[in-house]
Design a protein around this motif. Structure first.
Motif, mmCIF file in Angstrom:
data_model
loop_
_atom_site.group_PDB
_atom_site.id
_atom_site.type_symbol
_atom_site.label_atom_id
_atom_site.label_comp_id
_atom_site.label_asym_id
_atom_site.label_seq_id
_atom_site.Cartn_x
_atom_site.Cartn_y
_atom_site.Cartn_z
ATOM 1 N N UNK A 13 12.753 41.074 42.837
ATOM 2 C CA UNK A 13 12.742 42.444 43.335
ATOM 3 C C UNK A 13 11.587 43.209 42.697
ATOM 4 N N UNK A 14 10.935 44.071 43.467
ATOM 5 C CA UNK A 14 9.724 44.745 42.991
ATOM 6 C C UNK A 14 10.048 46.091 42.349
ATOM 7 N N UNK A 15 9.057 46.603 41.629
ATOM 8 C CA UNK A 15 9.183 47.943 41.047
ATOM 9 C C UNK A 15 9.385 48.977 42.142
ATOM 10 N N UNK A 16 8.716 48.800 43.273
ATOM 11 C CA UNK A 16 8.848 49.756 44.380
ATOM 12 C C UNK A 16 10.284 49.803 44.896
ATOM 13 N N UNK A 17 10.901 48.630 44.999
ATOM 14 C CA UNK A 17 12.268 48.567 45.504
ATOM 15 C C UNK A 17 13.247 49.209 44.524
ATOM 16 N N UNK A 74 19.328 45.889 50.021
ATOM 17 C CA UNK A 74 18.945 45.086 51.181
ATOM 18 C C UNK A 74 19.632 43.730 51.107
ATOM 19 N N UNK A 75 19.835 43.097 52.262
ATOM 20 C CA UNK A 75 20.455 41.771 52.300
ATOM 21 C C UNK A 75 19.739 40.851 51.318
ATOM 22 N N UNK A 76 20.485 40.325 50.358
ATOM 23 C CA UNK A 76 19.921 39.606 49.218
ATOM 24 C C UNK A 76 20.305 38.138 49.286
ATOM 25 N N UNK A 77 19.307 37.267 49.294
ATOM 26 C CA UNK A 77 19.530 35.837 49.479
ATOM 27 C C UNK A 77 20.274 35.231 48.296
ATOM 28 N N UNK A 78 21.262 34.404 48.601
ATOM 29 C CA UNK A 78 21.978 33.653 47.559
ATOM 30 C C UNK A 78 21.362 32.271 47.374
ATOM 31 N N UNK A 79 20.452 31.891 48.272
ATOM 32 C CA UNK A 79 19.764 30.602 48.202
ATOM 33 C C UNK A 79 18.416 30.746 48.879
ATOM 34 N N UNK A 80 17.417 30.105 48.315
ATOM 35 C CA UNK A 80 16.094 30.151 48.938
ATOM 36 C C UNK A 80 16.054 29.331 50.225
ATOM 37 N N UNK A 81 17.136 28.661 50.565
ATOM 38 C CA UNK A 81 17.218 27.930 51.831
ATOM 39 C C UNK A 81 17.504 28.847 53.005
ATOM 40 N N UNK A 82 17.834 30.116 52.753
ATOM 41 C CA UNK A 82 18.319 30.955 53.844
ATOM 42 C C UNK A 82 17.706 32.329 53.935
ATOM 43 N N UNK A 83 16.430 32.465 53.572
ATOM 44 C CA UNK A 83 15.778 33.775 53.704
ATOM 45 C C UNK A 83 15.333 33.986 55.152
ATOM 46 N N UNK A 84 15.433 35.229 55.615
ATOM 47 C CA UNK A 84 15.203 35.511 57.034
ATOM 48 C C UNK A 84 13.970 36.358 57.305
ATOM 49 N N UNK A 85 13.339 36.891 56.278
ATOM 50 C CA UNK A 85 12.146 37.706 56.506
ATOM 51 C C UNK A 85 11.312 37.774 55.240
ATOM 52 N N UNK A 86 10.062 38.122 55.428
ATOM 53 C CA UNK A 86 9.137 38.291 54.317
ATOM 54 C C UNK A 86 9.620 39.444 53.439
ATOM 55 N N UNK A 87 9.508 39.276 52.135
ATOM 56 C CA UNK A 87 9.878 40.363 51.235
ATOM 57 C C UNK A 87 11.368 40.516 51.044
ATOM 58 N N UNK A 117 16.222 38.206 46.394
ATOM 59 C CA UNK A 117 17.176 37.148 46.093
ATOM 60 C C UNK A 117 17.860 37.473 44.762
ATOM 61 N N UNK A 118 19.047 36.940 44.577
ATOM 62 C CA UNK A 118 19.751 37.043 43.299
ATOM 63 C C UNK A 118 20.244 35.652 42.944
ATOM 64 N N UNK A 119 19.341 34.887 42.338
ATOM 65 C CA UNK A 119 19.589 33.482 42.048
ATOM 66 C C UNK A 119 19.293 33.165 40.584
ATOM 67 N N UNK A 141 26.854 29.017 45.845
ATOM 68 C CA UNK A 141 25.724 29.939 45.739
ATOM 69 C C UNK A 141 26.183 31.394 45.844
ATOM 70 N N UNK A 142 27.057 31.692 46.800
ATOM 71 C CA UNK A 142 27.573 33.056 46.939
ATOM 72 C C UNK A 142 28.303 33.474 45.667
ATOM 73 N N UNK A 143 29.119 32.597 45.132
ATOM 74 C CA UNK A 143 29.886 32.927 43.923
ATOM 75 C C UNK A 143 28.945 33.110 42.736
ATOM 76 N N UNK A 144 27.946 32.248 42.622
ATOM 77 C CA UNK A 144 26.975 32.360 41.527
ATOM 78 C C UNK A 144 26.258 33.702 41.568
ATOM 79 N N UNK A 145 25.801 34.106 42.755
ATOM 80 C CA UNK A 145 25.103 35.388 42.879
ATOM 81 C C UNK A 145 26.031 36.556 42.557
ATOM 82 N N UNK A 146 27.291 36.452 42.963
ATOM 83 C CA UNK A 146 28.256 37.505 42.639
ATOM 84 C C UNK A 146 28.441 37.625 41.132
ATOM 85 N N UNK A 147 28.499 36.490 40.448
ATOM 86 C CA UNK A 147 28.645 36.517 38.987
ATOM 87 C C UNK A 147 27.417 37.140 38.322
ATOM 88 N N UNK A 148 26.237 36.804 38.818
ATOM 89 C CA UNK A 148 25.024 37.419 38.288
ATOM 90 C C UNK A 148 25.055 38.935 38.500
#
Length: 374
Positions: free
Chosen positions: A39-43, A61-74, A77-79, A151-158
């Motif tokens: 995540x960027x400083x701007x965000x 914003x919708x935050x990816x739980x795995x780099x296998x499932x990103x849907x757009x540039x930028x 993620x919370x991994x 992956x979903x559970x891991x991101x929730x714990x983070x």
């Protein structure tokens, strides 16, 4: 005017957390994270600006739980531990202004874009090449399903360890979890397909695991789409109501219904006098906390939504130009109206990439013109 949305507080009784008002910054796609999902400083600054602007809850914003499932540039993620530190700053900034901070957890499923991800698009069943999916969509394996639940559970714990107040599970908009719910897209013959219970097993397992493995004061919300939209088909509104009621029995804290237009009539009952929101409210278990998004730009619309049964109102496009939406309304000041100038968006903290993305949304951005107020 009563101003229910901006002046009346709200309690999450199950988690013992309070909102100072009923206004929520909706999860907004803005393309401001790095290619690796950091995540960027701007965000971080954008979200802090909305907390300072008076919103009672912020949803990332919708935050990816795995780099296998990103849907757009930028897409964020919370991994990783490094990404967790960014969310810890979001949580700290929100708390400084008395706002709750929620991270929306997401996997793109058949809407995954390989150019931004580490894998091709997947769905519960294979989907052939067509104009919308030029590379087709492969069937996800049983082992991958288990990994994605983890992956979903891991991101929730983070998120919890970062100090975030909760997560919102994204099961709408034809992304992965919605793909599983959809009987047109899910043709599996194993325990992940067929019956209502099987098609929604992945959602139930994610929620159950998070609720079991993280303390009860952590908020869990689930976002659903009650109707079809654009070229997406197969969504059954009766099943979405059944899903919401089933999730409520699993001790979640709220359902977030994305209605596109909160004041439209139900697609399946065109002669219905009730709005879609009123119809949904009449079918949901009475104790469900209902958040609603869709065409809510000003306090009149927000209070109307609450009067029709919503507990919380999610503000999207209006917040892009008015991150101080709550404070402006409570001060009796006019809001800036769409379309927004690029100069305004830049002053609100959006990057060139973010503004370029928003310029592609009809009616949202116009360059070199003066914005009006109302």
């Amino acid at each position: 005017m009563t101003h229910f949305a901006t002046r009346q507080g709200f309690n999450f009784n199950k988690s013992s957390k309070q909102m100072k008002n009923r206004s929520v910054l909706a999860p907004l796609t803005h393309n401001m994270s790095f290619d690796n999902g950091d995540i960027s400083e701007n965000e971080i600054a954008w979200l802090a600006k909305n907390a300072e602007g008076g919103f009672g809850m912020l949803i990332t914003a919708a935050t990816a739980v795995s780099m296998t499932g990103r849907s757009w540039k930028g897409q964020p993620a919370l991994i990783t531990d490094a990404q967790q530190q960014g969310f810890a700053r979001i949580a700290k900034n929100a708390k400084q202004h008395g706002a709750l901070a929620i991270v929306q957890l997401h996997h793109g499923g058949m809407r995954t874009k390989q150019e931004f991800s580490s894998d091709v698009a997947v769905a519960p069943s294979r989907y052939a090449i067509d104009e919308h999916y030029p590379e087709g969509v492969r069937e996800i394996s049983t082992a991958e399903i288990v990994n994605l639940i983890n992956d979903f559970v891991h991101s929730a714990k983070l998120a919890y360890e970062a100090g975030m107040d909760g997560v919102e599970i994204h099961a709408a908009f034809n992304f992965l979890l919605s793909n599983f719910s959809n009987p047109e897209l899910n043709q599996r013959q194993d325990k992940w397909g067929g019956s209502f219970e099987n098609r929604n097993r992945i959602i139930f397992d994610i929620v159950s695991r998070i609720r079991t493995e993280i303390p009860r004061d952590f908020i869990i919300g689930v976002r659903l789409s009650p109707e079809n939209y654009a070229h997406f088909t197969g969504v059954d509104i009766q099943e979405q109501i059944q899903l919401a009621n089933s999730l409520n029995k699993m001790d979640i804290d709220y359902i977030h219904m994305s209605l596109y237009d909160s004041f439209k009539k139900p697609n399946h009952l065109l002669d219905e006098e009730q709005t879609l929101l009123q119809w949904i409210k009449s079918k949901l278990d009475p104790e469900i906390v209902l958040m609603v998004a869709g065409n809510i730009s000003n306090i009149t619309a927000a209070d109307r939504v609450i009067s029709q049964g919503a507990d919380l109102v999610a503000i999207g496009k209006a917040a892009i130009g008015n991150p101080d939406w709550v404070n402006q309304i409570n001060a009796g000041k006019p809001l800036i109206e769409m379309p927004y100038t690029a100069e305004l968006l830049s002053s609100n903290g959006f990057t060139h990439s973010a503004i370029g993305y928003m310029a592609g949304i009809t009616g949202l951005v116009v360059k070199n013109e003066t914005n009006t107020v109302r």
